[in-house]
Design a protein around this motif. Structure first.
Motif, PDB file in Angstrom:
ATOM      1  N   GLU A  42       0.832  -1.204   0.000  1.00 50.06           N
ATOM      2  CA  GLU A  42       0.000   0.000   0.000  1.00 50.06           C
ATOM      3  C   GLU A  42       0.868   1.257   0.000  1.00 50.06           C
ATOM      4  O   GLU A  42       0.578   2.228  -0.716  1.00 50.06           O
ATOM      5  CB  GLU A  42      -0.930   0.004   1.206  1.00 50.06           C
ATOM      6  CG  GLU A  42      -1.859   1.199   1.154  1.00 50.06           C
ATOM      7  CD  GLU A  42      -3.055   1.084   2.091  1.00 50.06           C
ATOM      8  OE1 GLU A  42      -3.243   0.007   2.677  1.00 50.06           O
ATOM      9  OE2 GLU A  42      -3.780   2.085   2.216  1.00 50.06           O
ATOM     10  N   ALA A  43       1.963   1.217   0.780  1.00 51.73           N
ATOM     11  CA  ALA A  43       2.884   2.361   0.802  1.00 51.73           C
ATOM     12  C   ALA A  43       3.495   2.559  -0.579  1.00 51.73           C
ATOM     13  O   ALA A  43       3.639   3.684  -1.065  1.00 51.73           O
ATOM     14  CB  ALA A  43       3.972   2.119   1.842  1.00 51.73           C
ATOM     15  N   ALA A  44       3.831   1.449  -1.232  1.00 49.31           N
ATOM     16  CA  ALA A  44       4.406   1.528  -2.582  1.00 49.31           C
ATOM     17  C   ALA A  44       3.394   2.120  -3.558  1.00 49.31           C
ATOM     18  O   ALA A  44       3.721   2.999  -4.363  1.00 49.31           O
ATOM     19  CB  ALA A  44       4.854   0.147  -3.047  1.00 49.31           C
ATOM     20  N   LEU A  45       2.133   1.659  -3.484  1.00 49.34           N
ATOM     21  CA  LEU A  45       1.099   2.163  -4.394  1.00 49.34           C
ATOM     22  C   LEU A  45       0.839   3.655  -4.159  1.00 49.34           C
ATOM     23  O   LEU A  45       0.613   4.406  -5.102  1.00 49.34           O
ATOM     24  CB  LEU A  45      -0.204   1.379  -4.208  1.00 49.34           C
ATOM     25  CG  LEU A  45      -0.216  -0.041  -4.753  1.00 49.34           C
ATOM     26  CD1 LEU A  45      -1.554  -0.704  -4.476  1.00 49.34           C
ATOM     27  CD2 LEU A  45       0.063  -0.058  -6.251  1.00 49.34           C
ATOM     28  N   ALA A  47       2.959   5.764  -3.395  1.00 49.23           N
ATOM     29  CA  ALA A  47       4.079   6.537  -3.928  1.00 49.23           C
ATOM     30  C   ALA A  47       4.067   6.598  -5.451  1.00 49.23           C
ATOM     31  O   ALA A  47       4.819   7.366  -6.046  1.00 49.23           O
ATOM     32  CB  ALA A  47       5.395   5.929  -3.447  1.00 49.23           C
TER      33      ALA A  47
END
Lengths: 104, 238
Positions: A42-45, A47
């Motif tokens: 989720e953190a990657a998405l 970003a």
């Protein structure tokens, strides 16, 4: 100009369109198959927008002449306070000034 | 039908249409230069509808590269859309399957960026707004591709009117708009470095995928700090 579609070219374009559409629904298909989204994913998405859009303007800044660099820096400062259209106008006007008044 | 949503979509899309018009003309002109004719240019802009990858395809087409390699290259350049559709899904849960399939067809860079920005400002993404925004970009994109194909040689240097700076400026403005998101500065710095390295060492258009991978990877590896308020909103959708 010849106005007839060349079948081989047309099929090549259709294949390219299909490949592109695959990338446009691919993320949706993958994400809906997961029951829950892991926090790091989720953190990657989250970003993704900043990460991708940075790559679309970084080379223009890095490889561009002094005119582009100054225009983008001016636009950057303006965008901290003003909405998009004013930022575009300020950057565009700067680039025009650099090119036509200062010959950059 | 919500008239207000449509008007907002049309207004937002008009800015993008203006910024990308020169790019569409350029594409049409280059495509003809590389051996495509007008209907083929129109077919490509209408079905692929992804500017950078269309130029890459045309470039390879002109060099008579094998067809599968052209398609693979376009796929690679467009691979970032996998991330877009994954990130956008949570905002479109109320669309029907058919509406989603249509929405993803027009999922270009500005469409993604504006949809995220609108959703994060607390607004629901309506089908009216989404399609009005998309159509305002799609129709001029197609039209100006055809104009470029027909009159390419007559159009002078876009530098004279500084049209070439509009797209980078537009994307810059959107990036700045994200500056209050978690991990913004490390992500942007990583993407900046990654895209420059990719541009210098591998070449365009691979710098997009490489730079994006840098930024996304940094975000995934940084310590997790859920921003207050957003966590619960997202949990409801997933």
């Amino acid at each position: 100009m010849n106005f007839a579609l060349d079948p081989a070219t047309a099929w090549l374009i259709i294949a390219a369109a299909a490949a592109t559409y695959l990338t446009r629904i691919g993320g949706y298909v993958l994400i809906t198959r997961m029951s829950s989204i892991p926090p790091r994913l989720e953190a990657a998405l989250n970003a993704v927008p900043a990460a991708v859009l940075t790559t679309l303007c970084a080379p223009a800044f890095f490889n561009g002449g002094l005119d582009i660099k100054i225009a983008m820096l001016v636009a950057l400062v303006v965008s901290l306070k003003y909405p998009g259209l004013i930022m575009l106008a300020a950057g565009w006007a700067t680039a025009m000034l650099c090119r036509h008044a200062f010959g950059l | 039908m919500n008239r207000n949503e449509i008007v907002e979509g049309l207004k937002g899309g008009a800015v993008v249409a203006l910024s990308s018009a020169s790019f569409a003309v350029l594409f049409g002109a280059v495509a003809v230069d590389n051996g495509l004719n007008l209907p083929e240019v129109a077919l490509m802009s209408a079905t692929v509808y992804a500017g950078a990858s269309q130029l890459v395809g045309i470039e390879l087409f002109g060099q008579h590269v094998a067809a599968w390699l052209v398609v693979l290259s376009i796929f690679a350049v467009n691979f970032r859309h996998v991330l877009y559709s994954a990130a956008l899904t949570r905002y479109l849960t109320h669309f029907s399957l058919g509406q989603k399939l249509l929405a993803f067809f027009v999922l270009i860079d500005p469409q993604f960026a504006e949809t995220v920005r609108r959703a994060e400002s607390g607004k629901t993404i309506t089908l009216e707004w989404y399609l009005a925004f998309a159509a305002t970009i799609y129709v001029p994109w197609l039209t100006f591709s055809i104009v470029g194909a027909a009159f390419g040689a007559m159009i002078g240097d876009p530098r004279v009117w500084a049209i070439d700076v509009l797209l980078p400026l537009y994307f810059l403005g959107i990036v700045v708009g994200f500056r209050r998101k978690p991990n913004f500065y490390p992500v942007v710095l990583a993407s900046f470095i990654g895209s420059i390295l990719g541009y210098q060492l591998v070449g365009s258009p691979w710098h997009v995928s490489i730079g994006a991978a840098f930024g996304v990877l940094v975000a995934a590896l940084l310590p997790l700090s859920p921003p207050p308020g957003t966590k619960t909103a997202k949990a409801g959708h997933s």
